[in-house]
Design a protein around this motif. Structure first.
Motif, PDB file in Angstrom:
ATOM      1  N   ALA A  27       0.795  -1.192   0.099  1.00 14.89           N
ATOM      2  CA  ALA A  27       0.040  -0.013   0.033  1.00 14.89           C
ATOM      3  C   ALA A  27       0.932   1.102  -0.158  1.00 14.89           C
ATOM      4  O   ALA A  27       0.475   2.488  -0.499  1.00 14.89           O
ATOM      5  CB  ALA A  27      -0.847   0.175   1.161  1.00 14.89           C
ATOM      6  N   GLY A  51      -6.698   4.132   9.583  1.00 12.60           N
ATOM      7  CA  GLY A  51      -6.381   2.588   9.134  1.00 12.60           C
ATOM      8  C   GLY A  51      -5.025   2.624   8.863  1.00 12.60           C
ATOM      9  O   GLY A  51      -4.557   1.993   7.389  1.00 12.60           O
ATOM     10  N   GLY A  55       1.551   0.212   8.628  1.00 12.97           N
ATOM     11  CA  GLY A  55       2.268   1.252   8.575  1.00 12.97           C
ATOM     12  C   GLY A  55       2.764   1.639   7.566  1.00 12.97           C
ATOM     13  O   GLY A  55       3.947   2.593   7.576  1.00 12.97           O
ATOM     14  N   ASP A  75      -5.073   2.835  14.214  1.00 15.73           N
ATOM     15  CA  ASP A  75      -5.786   1.830  13.515  1.00 15.73           C
ATOM     16  C   ASP A  75      -6.233   0.837  14.949  1.00 15.73           C
ATOM     17  O   ASP A  75      -6.037   0.949  15.978  1.00 15.73           O
ATOM     18  CB  ASP A  75      -4.619   0.806  12.708  1.00 15.73           C
ATOM     19  N   LEU A  76      -7.317  -0.075  14.306  1.00 21.81           N
ATOM     20  CA  LEU A  76      -7.897  -0.897  15.517  1.00 21.81           C
ATOM     21  C   LEU A  76      -6.805  -1.876  15.804  1.00 21.81           C
ATOM     22  O   LEU A  76      -6.781  -2.270  17.053  1.00 21.81           O
ATOM     23  CB  LEU A  76      -8.849  -1.924  14.445  1.00 21.81           C
ATOM     24  N   GLY A  90      -6.957   2.048  18.286  1.00 23.72           N
ATOM     25  CA  GLY A  90      -8.098   2.213  18.746  1.00 23.72           C
ATOM     26  C   GLY A  90      -9.116   2.277  17.421  1.00 23.72           C
ATOM     27  O   GLY A  90      -8.587   2.442  16.344  1.00 23.72           O
ATOM     28  N   ASN A  91     -10.402   2.437  17.760  1.00 27.25           N
ATOM     29  CA  ASN A  91     -11.378   2.676  16.520  1.00 27.25           C
ATOM     30  C   ASN A  91     -11.513   4.173  16.188  1.00 27.25           C
ATOM     31  O   ASN A  91     -11.745   4.646  17.128  1.00 27.25           O
ATOM     32  CB  ASN A  91     -12.822   2.230  17.052  1.00 27.25           C
ATOM     33  N   ALA A  92     -11.575   4.414  15.157  1.00 21.67           N
ATOM     34  CA  ALA A  92     -11.538   5.785  14.569  1.00 21.67           C
ATOM     35  C   ALA A  92     -13.038   6.413  14.959  1.00 21.67           C
ATOM     36  O   ALA A  92     -12.973   7.589  15.080  1.00 21.67           O
ATOM     37  CB  ALA A  92     -11.414   5.811  13.000  1.00 21.67           C
ATOM     38  N   LEU A 143     -16.781   8.156   7.868  1.00 22.68           N
ATOM     39  CA  LEU A 143     -15.971   8.684   9.097  1.00 22.68           C
ATOM     40  C   LEU A 143     -14.849   9.494   8.948  1.00 22.68           C
ATOM     41  O   LEU A 143     -14.351  10.372   9.693  1.00 22.68           O
ATOM     42  CB  LEU A 143     -15.705   7.280   9.667  1.00 22.68           C
ATOM     43  N   LYS A 161      -9.731   5.880   0.723  1.00 21.66           N
ATOM     44  CA  LYS A 161     -10.131   4.932  -0.141  1.00 21.66           C
ATOM     45  C   LYS A 161     -11.638   4.506  -0.129  1.00 21.66           C
ATOM     46  O   LYS A 161     -11.928   4.722   1.107  1.00 21.66           O
ATOM     47  CB  LYS A 161      -9.125   3.855   0.340  1.00 21.66           C
TER      48      LYS A 161
HETATM   49  C1  SAM Z   1      -5.537  -1.681   3.930  1.00 16.47           C
HETATM   50  S1  SAM Z   1      -5.381  -1.651   5.593  1.00 16.47           S
HETATM   51  C2  SAM Z   1      -4.288  -0.228   5.910  1.00 16.47           C
HETATM   52  C3  SAM Z   1      -2.808  -0.321   5.438  1.00 16.47           C
HETATM   53  C4  SAM Z   1      -1.958   0.976   5.468  1.00 16.47           C
HETATM   54  N1  SAM Z   1      -2.502   1.895   4.893  1.00 16.47           N
HETATM   55  C5  SAM Z   1      -0.682   0.478   5.019  1.00 16.47           C
HETATM   56  O1  SAM Z   1       0.046   1.153   4.074  1.00 16.47           O
HETATM   57  O2  SAM Z   1       0.015  -0.333   5.812  1.00 16.47           O
HETATM   58  C6  SAM Z   1      -6.902  -1.134   6.306  1.00 16.47           C
HETATM   59  C7  SAM Z   1      -6.833  -0.920   7.916  1.00 16.47           C
HETATM   60  O3  SAM Z   1      -7.935  -0.153   8.134  1.00 16.47           O
HETATM   61  C8  SAM Z   1      -8.135  -0.553   9.804  1.00 16.47           C
HETATM   62  N2  SAM Z   1      -9.619  -0.189  10.001  1.00 16.47           N
HETATM   63  C9  SAM Z   1     -10.848  -0.648   9.605  1.00 16.47           C
HETATM   64  N3  SAM Z   1     -11.858   0.057  10.233  1.00 16.47           N
HETATM   65  C10 SAM Z   1     -10.900   0.774  11.276  1.00 16.47           C
HETATM   66  C11 SAM Z   1     -11.569   1.727  12.152  1.00 16.47           C
HETATM   67  N4  SAM Z   1     -13.018   1.899  12.366  1.00 16.47           N
HETATM   68  N5  SAM Z   1     -10.782   2.405  13.097  1.00 16.47           N
HETATM   69  C12 SAM Z   1      -9.551   2.221  12.766  1.00 16.47           C
HETATM   70  N6  SAM Z   1      -8.911   1.475  11.919  1.00 16.47           N
HETATM   71  C13 SAM Z   1      -9.696   0.770  11.080  1.00 16.47           C
HETATM   72  C14 SAM Z   1      -8.036  -1.881   9.738  1.00 16.47           C
HETATM   73  O4  SAM Z   1      -7.539  -2.575  10.876  1.00 16.47           O
HETATM   74  C15 SAM Z   1      -6.717  -2.491   8.847  1.00 16.47           C
HETATM   75  O5  SAM Z   1      -5.548  -2.221   9.282  1.00 16.47           O
END
Ligand code: SAM
Length: 226
Positions: A27, A51, A55, A75-76, A90-92, A143, A161
Motif C-alpha cells: 500500500a 487505518g 504502517g 488503527d484498530l 483504537g477505533n476511529a 467517518l 479509499k
Molecule cells: C488496507 S489496511 C491499511 C494499510 C496501511 N495504509 C498501510 O500502508 O500499511 C486497512 C486498515 O484499516 C483498519 N481499520 C478498519 N476500520 C477501522 C476503524 N474503524 N478504525 C481504525 N482502523 C480501522 C484495519 O484494521 C486495517 O488495518
C-alpha cells in the motif's frame, strides 16, 4: 484467468519492491504514487493517517514531512513502532481516539492546531457480499471525512479509499466536491486491475466558512473527475 495472473504478478512485483525498500506494505506505493502526482504532502506538514496498520502509509508520510513534520497513525490493530511517528490503537469512531490525537497535537504543537492532510486507507473486513462491503467502506470513508472536517485547516488535503459502487457517485459529488476546491478519483497502478478500490484525492479544503474562498475558487479552472 490471464487477468488474474497479471494481477497476481503485479501484486508480487509490489510485494518484492516493498520488501526491498523496507516498506511494511505494498500500500505504501499507492500513497507514494498519489503524492508524486499531486504533491499532497509537503515538508513540515501535520498528517493524520486513519487505518494505518501495518504502517506503510505512515512510513511514506514521515519521509515526505521530514524531521519538522508530524505524523499520527490510527488503527484498530496495534502497529509496530515507526521512528518519529505517533501511533494510536483504537477505533476511529471512538472519542478516545480523538482525545489521543488532541493530546499529541497539543503536546507536539499547540492546542486546537489544525492539520494539513488527513489520509484514510481504512477497509472493512471483506464479507464477500459486494454490496455490503461497498456500503461499509463508504461508511468508513464518511467517518474519515468527519475527521477532515474536524481537523483540517483551510487549504488542507484529503485522501480516502473506497470500494467503488453505486454510492460512490453521491459521496464524491455531494460530500467531497462541495468541501474541496479540487477532487479526483484515482486508481493507483499498485492496486489496479483485480481490485474495486479507488482513491479520492481532494485538495484545497474550503473550511467551515466556505464563503471566504469563493472569490479564489472562481479563478481556478474546474479540475474534477477524471
Ligand atoms: C488496507 S489496511 C491499511 C494499510 C496501511 N495504509 C498501510 O500502508 O500499511 C486497512 C486498515 O484499516 C483498519 N481499520 C478498519 N476500520 C477501522 C476503524 N474503524 N478504525 C481504525 N482502523 C480501522 C484495519 O484494521 C486495517 O488495518
Amino acid at each position: 484467468m490471464a487477468k488474474n495472473w497479471q494481477a497476481n504478478r503485479r501484486k508480487d512485483h509490489f510485494y518484492k519492491k516493498a520488501k526491498a525498500q523496507n516498506f511494511r506494505s505494498r500500500a505504501a506505493f499507492k500513497l507514494q504514487q498519489m503524492c508524486e502526482r499531486y504533491r499532497i504532502i509537503k515538508e513540515g506538514d501535520i498528517i493524520i493517517d486513519l487505518g494505518a496498520n501495518p504502517g506503510g502509509w505512515c512510513q511514506v508520510a514521515k519521509e515526505l514531512v521530514g524531521e519538522e513534520g508530524l505524523v499520527i497513525g490510527v488503527d484498530l490493530k496495534p502497529i509496530e513502532p515507526i521512528k518519529g511517528v505517533h501511533l494510536i490503537k483504537g477505533n476511529a469512531k471512538s472519542e478516545r481516539v480523538k482525545r489521543a490525537i488532541n493530546e499529541i497535537l497539543e503536546k507536539e504543537r499547540e492546542k486546537n492546531i489544525k492539520v494539513n492532510v488527513v489520509i484514510s486507507d481504512m477497509s472493512p473486513k471483506i464479507s464477500g457480499n459486494y454490496h455490503m462491503d461497498h456500503a461499509v467502506s463508504v461508511g468508513l470513508a464518511e467517518l474519515s471525512l468527519s475527521f477532515a472536517e474536524e481537523y483540517l485547516r483551510p487549504g488542507g488535503g484529503y485522501v480516502v479509499k473506497v470500494f467503488d459502487g453505486d454510492m460512490t457517485h453521491d459521496f464524491f459529488h455531494k460530500e467531497i466536491r462541495t468541501r474541496f476546491r479540487m477532487a479526483k478519483r484515482h486508481s493507483p497502478i499498485a492496486s489496479r486491475s483485480s481490485s474495486s478500490e479507488i482513491y479520492i484525492i481532494a485538495l484545497g479544503y474550503k473550511g467551515l466558512d466556505k464563503e471566504d474562498l469563493v472569490e479564489e475558487e472562481d479563478e481556478i479552472s474546474d479540475d474534477s473527475e477524471e
